[in-house]
Design a protein around this motif. Structure first.
Motif, PDB file in Angstrom:
ATOM      1  N   ALA A   1       0.834  -1.203   0.000  1.00 36.55           N
ATOM      2  CA  ALA A   1       0.000   0.000   0.000  1.00 36.55           C
ATOM      3  C   ALA A   1       0.871   1.256   0.000  1.00 36.55           C
ATOM      4  CB  ALA A   1      -0.920  -0.008   1.215  1.00 36.55           C
ATOM      5  N   LYS A   2       1.908   1.274   0.839  1.00 35.32           N
ATOM      6  CA  LYS A   2       2.789   2.446   0.898  1.00 35.32           C
ATOM      7  C   LYS A   2       3.545   2.617  -0.414  1.00 35.32           C
ATOM      8  CE  LYS A   2       1.867   3.718   5.111  1.00 35.32           C
ATOM      9  NZ  LYS A   2       1.127   5.001   5.350  1.00 35.32           N
ATOM     10  N   GLY A   3       3.915   1.487  -1.028  1.00 41.90           N
ATOM     11  CA  GLY A   3       4.609   1.566  -2.310  1.00 41.90           C
ATOM     12  C   GLY A   3       3.744   2.178  -3.394  1.00 41.90           C
ATOM     13  N   MET A   4       2.466   1.797  -3.439  1.00 40.69           N
ATOM     14  CA  MET A   4       1.552   2.361  -4.425  1.00 40.69           C
ATOM     15  C   MET A   4       1.347   3.851  -4.178  1.00 40.69           C
ATOM     16  SD  MET A   4       0.758  -0.196  -6.433  1.00 40.69           S
ATOM     17  CE  MET A   4      -0.843  -0.082  -7.207  1.00 40.69           C
ATOM     18  N   GLU A   5       1.210   4.222  -2.887  1.00 39.47           N
ATOM     19  CA  GLU A   5       1.073   5.638  -2.544  1.00 39.47           C
ATOM     20  C   GLU A   5       2.297   6.428  -3.003  1.00 39.47           C
ATOM     21  OE1 GLU A   5       0.428   6.066   1.620  1.00 39.47           O
ATOM     22  OE2 GLU A   5      -1.235   4.628   1.643  1.00 39.47           O
ATOM     23  N   GLU A   6       3.473   5.866  -2.738  1.00 34.53           N
ATOM     24  CA  GLU A   6       4.720   6.555  -3.082  1.00 34.53           C
ATOM     25  C   GLU A   6       4.847   6.752  -4.591  1.00 34.53           C
ATOM     26  OE1 GLU A   6       9.403   5.415  -2.976  1.00 34.53           O
ATOM     27  OE2 GLU A   6       8.317   5.209  -1.073  1.00 34.53           O
ATOM     28  N   MET A   7       4.484   5.721  -5.356  1.00 34.33           N
ATOM     29  CA  MET A   7       4.578   5.861  -6.807  1.00 34.33           C
ATOM     30  C   MET A   7       3.574   6.887  -7.319  1.00 34.33           C
ATOM     31  SD  MET A   7       5.555   2.070  -8.281  1.00 34.33           S
ATOM     32  CE  MET A   7       4.490   1.093  -7.223  1.00 34.33           C
ATOM     33  N   ALA A   8       2.384   6.923  -6.723  1.00 37.28           N
ATOM     34  CA  ALA A   8       1.399   7.936  -7.122  1.00 37.28           C
ATOM     35  C   ALA A   8       1.906   9.333  -6.781  1.00 37.28           C
ATOM     36  CB  ALA A   8       0.062   7.666  -6.443  1.00 37.28           C
ATOM     37  N   GLU A   9       2.462   9.494  -5.597  1.00 40.06           N
ATOM     38  CA  GLU A   9       3.001  10.790  -5.180  1.00 40.06           C
ATOM     39  C   GLU A   9       4.117  11.254  -6.105  1.00 40.06           C
ATOM     40  OE1 GLU A   9       4.226  10.107  -1.204  1.00 40.06           O
ATOM     41  OE2 GLU A   9       2.175  10.045  -0.397  1.00 40.06           O
ATOM     42  N   ASN A  10       4.880  10.308  -6.636  1.00 34.64           N
ATOM     43  CA  ASN A  10       6.012  10.642  -7.504  1.00 34.64           C
ATOM     44  C   ASN A  10       5.625  10.716  -8.981  1.00 34.64           C
ATOM     45  OD1 ASN A  10       7.759  10.810  -5.316  1.00 34.64           O
ATOM     46  ND2 ASN A  10       8.329   8.645  -5.430  1.00 34.64           N
ATOM     47  N   GLY A  11       4.320  10.690  -9.275  1.00 28.41           N
ATOM     48  CA  GLY A  11       3.870  10.958 -10.631  1.00 28.41           C
ATOM     49  C   GLY A  11       3.712   9.759 -11.540  1.00 28.41           C
ATOM     50  N   ALA A  12       3.644   8.548 -10.989  1.00 32.06           N
ATOM     51  CA  ALA A  12       3.462   7.366 -11.831  1.00 32.06           C
ATOM     52  C   ALA A  12       2.043   7.335 -12.403  1.00 32.06           C
ATOM     53  CB  ALA A  12       3.722   6.094 -11.025  1.00 32.06           C
TER      54      ALA A  12
END
Length: 410
Positions: A85-96
């Protein structure tokens, strides 16, 4: 075989360039079932050709999912891998950007205790709440497409052999997502423009209420002040266009969470959590489902409605003409991505902030005050038919036709 390869190449290119509209130097996350591996390789190639910096692929195996439900202890359904879940959040935050291939087996969890399914849906919904907020507010570009699997094809075409069923399903998908046209990308630009015209008309009207009339359905739905209709392509917060759903034939907006009254009847099966709910009705009072029936999947529907406080309220109203490519195919797909785009539909659960003027800048409390529903679920169900009439009520109380006999009245 050569023609199939060409069609698959065009489909992969469409998903990358029109679906998520990948940009130079951007990361793409692909979620897909194992049987789609060959097609995913084409997606990956097209993404790098379009300038992607990195493509991250996550595969899911439905057989393993079934085994878990059969053999794992109850505790397994109360824990979500938070690193994911945190990984998906991080990728979304970084513009994926996020591309999901949605091809579920409609009867994957047939016979499984509905309480276990509901337990896991709630656990996953809670863990992924922040990640989902990026999608629902268009902060991240995302798209949903489908490819055939043997189990899904067998449900749609039960009277033919597996290979023929898969071939027939591919053929249906290609036609519905306009891959059979000479220039699918140009066809999608034109299609988005057609939906935009409907959106503009409805946004200019700013109806205060929708009235639904059909066999088994008599429903009124209040619309919040400054609601926003959307349809076809969306625009992320950086101004880049994308298509969240492929196919899509809908225009949609937000209902007022407290303003739904009457009874609505389903017109297509709903595949929810690996089980089919069919021939069901929902009765609303002041926005809340107060009674329901179901010919098939009653317990599954009950678990959905009891997920949380918001799961008995509506988060979306969507208009789809009965004369549309999916409806005209005469097929029931047992796949919400397709069936919802053959029929007028509603959604239980979470509302999209983008369906309210300046909604993406509002706090959850501000959204709620203006009528937006909050929930861990967002589940579309189909209600449209050839005999459905829909009216829009203006601020001065005038009733104007929007749909007549299942199709646009303007």
């Amino acid at each position: 075989m050569k023609q199939l390869e060409q069609m698959l190449e065009k489909y992969a290119d469409l998903a990358v360039r029109i679906g998520v509209n990948i940009q130079q130097g951007q990361t793409l996350v692909v979620n897909a079932p194992l049987p789609a591996a060959e097609f995913v390789r084409k997606i990956v190639a097209k993404a790098y050709e379009a300038g992607a910096k990195n493509v991250h692929v996550e595969f899911q195996d439905e057989n393993i999912t079934r085994i878990k439900y059969e053999k794992a202890p109850d505790e397994a359904f109360t824990e979500y891998p938070m690193w994911r879940a945190k990984g998906m959040e991080e990728m979304a935050e970084n513009g994926a950007a996020f591309l999901s291939i949605y091809s579920p087996n409609p009867e994957l969890l047939k016979g499984i205790n509905p309480q276990r399914i509901a337990m896991w849906n709630k656990t996953a919904g809670t863990a992924l709440k922040k990640y989902r907020s990026y999608m629902m507010s268009d902060q991240a570009r995302w798209s949903l497409i489908s490819v055939p699997t043997a189990e899904w094809a067998a449900k749609v075409f039960p009277d033919v052999e597996e290979a023929e069923a898969i071939e027939k399903l591919w053929d249906a998908i290609f036609k519905i997502v306009r891959i059979d046209q000479e220039d699918p990308i140009a066809a999608w630009h034109a299609h988005n423009e057609t939906l935009k015209q409907k959106v503009t008309y409805l946004n200019d009207k700013q109806y205060v209420q929708l009235m639904y009339e059909a066999q088994g359905t008599s429903l009124t739905v209040n619309l919040p002040e400054n609601h926003v209709w959307q349809g076809g392509g969306s625009v992320d917060q950086g101004g880049i266009r994308f298509n969240p759903n492929m196919p899509t034939e809908e225009v949609y907006t937000m209902p007022h969470k407290d303003g739904v009254n009457g009874t609505v009847r389903s017109t297509k099966p709903l595949n929810y959590g690996g089980n089919v709910i069919n021939n069901f009705t929902l009765t609303f009072k002041d926005g809340v489902v107060v009674d329901f029936t179901a010919e098939t999947g009653y317990e599954t529907l009950e678990q959905l409605l009891n997920m949380d406080e918001g799961s008995r309220r509506l988060g979306e109203v969507a208009l789809v003409p009965h004369r549309s490519p999916i409806s005209n195919s005469g097929l029931t797909f047992y796949n919400t991505l397709f069936d919802e785009n053959a029929s007028n539909h509603l959604a239980l659960g979470e509302a999209y902030p983008v369906n309210l003027q300046n909604g993406t800048a509002m706090t959850p409390e501000e959204l709620s005050e203006r009528g937006a529903n909050k929930s861990l679920v967002h589940e579309d169900f189909m209600i449209g038919s050839a005999d459905m009439n829909i009216y829009g009520v203006t601020k001065d109380g005038k009733r104007e036709p929007i749909f007549k006999n299942g199709n646009w009245a303007f």
